[in-house]
Design a protein around this motif. Sequence first.
Motif, PDB file in Angstrom:
ATOM      1  N   PRO A 210       0.985  -1.300  -0.024  1.00 14.59           N
ATOM      2  CA  PRO A 210      -0.009   0.521  -0.497  1.00 14.59           C
ATOM      3  C   PRO A 210       0.432   1.127  -0.014  1.00 14.59           C
ATOM      4  N   LYS A 211       2.188   1.158   0.800  1.00 13.90           N
ATOM      5  CA  LYS A 211       2.647   2.089   0.992  1.00 13.90           C
ATOM      6  C   LYS A 211       3.821   3.184  -0.574  1.00 13.90           C
ATOM      7  N   THR A 212       3.369   1.319  -0.892  1.00 14.96           N
ATOM      8  CA  THR A 212       4.899   2.132  -2.581  1.00 14.96           C
ATOM      9  C   THR A 212       3.663   2.325  -3.311  1.00 14.96           C
ATOM     10  N   LEU A 213       2.528   2.005  -3.129  1.00 19.17           N
ATOM     11  CA  LEU A 213       1.824   1.985  -4.376  1.00 19.17           C
ATOM     12  C   LEU A 213       1.088   3.294  -3.829  1.00 19.17           C
ATOM     13  N   SER A 214       0.469   4.287  -3.629  1.00 21.37           N
ATOM     14  CA  SER A 214       0.648   5.592  -2.743  1.00 21.37           C
ATOM     15  C   SER A 214       1.355   6.289  -2.808  1.00 21.37           C
TER      16      SER A 214
ATOM     17  N   MET B 250      -1.129  13.021 -14.068  1.00 26.92           N
ATOM     18  CA  MET B 250      -2.073  12.444 -14.636  1.00 26.92           C
ATOM     19  C   MET B 250      -3.150  12.491 -13.318  1.00 26.92           C
ATOM     20  N   THR B 251      -4.623  12.001 -13.534  1.00 30.09           N
ATOM     21  CA  THR B 251      -5.192  11.268 -12.502  1.00 30.09           C
ATOM     22  C   THR B 251      -4.916  10.212 -11.487  1.00 30.09           C
ATOM     23  N   TYR B 252      -5.203  10.156 -10.099  1.00 35.51           N
ATOM     24  CA  TYR B 252      -5.144   8.852 -10.004  1.00 35.51           C
ATOM     25  C   TYR B 252      -5.152   8.049  -9.976  1.00 35.51           C
ATOM     26  N   THR B 253      -6.258   7.843 -10.639  1.00 30.05           N
ATOM     27  CA  THR B 253      -7.149   6.983 -11.358  1.00 30.05           C
ATOM     28  C   THR B 253      -6.053   6.136 -12.476  1.00 30.05           C
ATOM     29  N   GLU B 254      -5.810   7.559 -13.339  1.00 29.78           N
ATOM     30  CA  GLU B 254      -4.933   7.034 -14.634  1.00 29.78           C
ATOM     31  C   GLU B 254      -3.208   6.312 -13.970  1.00 29.78           C
ATOM     32  N   ALA B 255      -2.802   6.998 -12.556  1.00 28.05           N
ATOM     33  CA  ALA B 255      -1.769   6.102 -12.032  1.00 28.05           C
ATOM     34  C   ALA B 255      -1.417   5.051 -12.127  1.00 28.05           C
ATOM     35  N   ILE B 256      -2.557   5.039 -10.909  1.00 31.04           N
ATOM     36  CA  ILE B 256      -2.909   3.193 -10.579  1.00 31.04           C
ATOM     37  C   ILE B 256      -3.042   2.338 -11.931  1.00 31.04           C
TER      38      ILE B 256
ATOM     39  N   ILE C 159       0.190   2.147 -13.428  1.00 32.37           N
ATOM     40  CA  ILE C 159       1.207   1.449 -12.656  1.00 32.37           C
ATOM     41  C   ILE C 159       0.474  -0.449 -12.809  1.00 32.37           C
ATOM     42  N   CYS C 160      -0.674  -0.282 -12.502  1.00 30.79           N
ATOM     43  CA  CYS C 160      -0.510  -1.778 -13.109  1.00 30.79           C
ATOM     44  C   CYS C 160       0.022  -1.965 -14.089  1.00 30.79           C
ATOM     45  N   LYS C 161       0.035  -1.959 -15.641  1.00 31.99           N
ATOM     46  CA  LYS C 161       0.490  -2.295 -16.657  1.00 31.99           C
ATOM     47  C   LYS C 161       2.313  -2.149 -16.758  1.00 31.99           C
TER      48      LYS C 161
ATOM     49  N   PRO D 115      -6.489  -4.370 -12.243  1.00 28.46           N
ATOM     50  CA  PRO D 115      -6.618  -3.638 -11.525  1.00 28.46           C
ATOM     51  C   PRO D 115      -6.898  -4.128  -9.797  1.00 28.46           C
ATOM     52  N   GLU D 116      -7.854  -5.300 -10.029  1.00 26.69           N
ATOM     53  CA  GLU D 116      -8.685  -5.984  -9.498  1.00 26.69           C
ATOM     54  C   GLU D 116      -7.831  -6.045  -8.219  1.00 26.69           C
ATOM     55  N   ASP D 117      -6.456  -7.083  -8.396  1.00 28.97           N
ATOM     56  CA  ASP D 117      -6.068  -7.199  -7.343  1.00 28.97           C
ATOM     57  C   ASP D 117      -5.191  -5.994  -6.444  1.00 28.97           C
ATOM     58  N   VAL D 118      -4.770  -4.765  -7.217  1.00 31.47           N
ATOM     59  CA  VAL D 118      -4.445  -3.378  -6.622  1.00 31.47           C
ATOM     60  C   VAL D 118      -5.370  -2.791  -6.019  1.00 31.47           C
TER      61      VAL D 118
END
Length: 84
Positions: free
Chosen positions: A17-21, A33-39, A42-44, A50-53
């Motif tokens: 969670p910390k590294t994702l944030s 980027m927006t937070y949605t785009e950033a996540i 990161i998934c790519k 994305p479901e796992d993240v």
Amino acid sequence: MAKSSSPVQIVEPVLTPKTLSDRANFLVEHDSMTYTEAIVEICKELELEPEDVAKLVKKGPLKEKLQAEAINRNIVKSTTARFF
């Protein structure tokens, strides 16, 4: 029979969670980027679903930022009244 003693291997998680944030905040600040785009980015990069993240976003500041972004972009309705 003697047991062979093999060293125990500790596997570090690919994403916490910390590294994702931290990574999401970096992409938002530096790549506009927006937070949605950033996540999604990161998934790519990490070849994760994305479901796992999403499990890493359950609580904390990143969830709050995603909720605020969704409300501001009219993706979800605000649950509280806003005072202007």
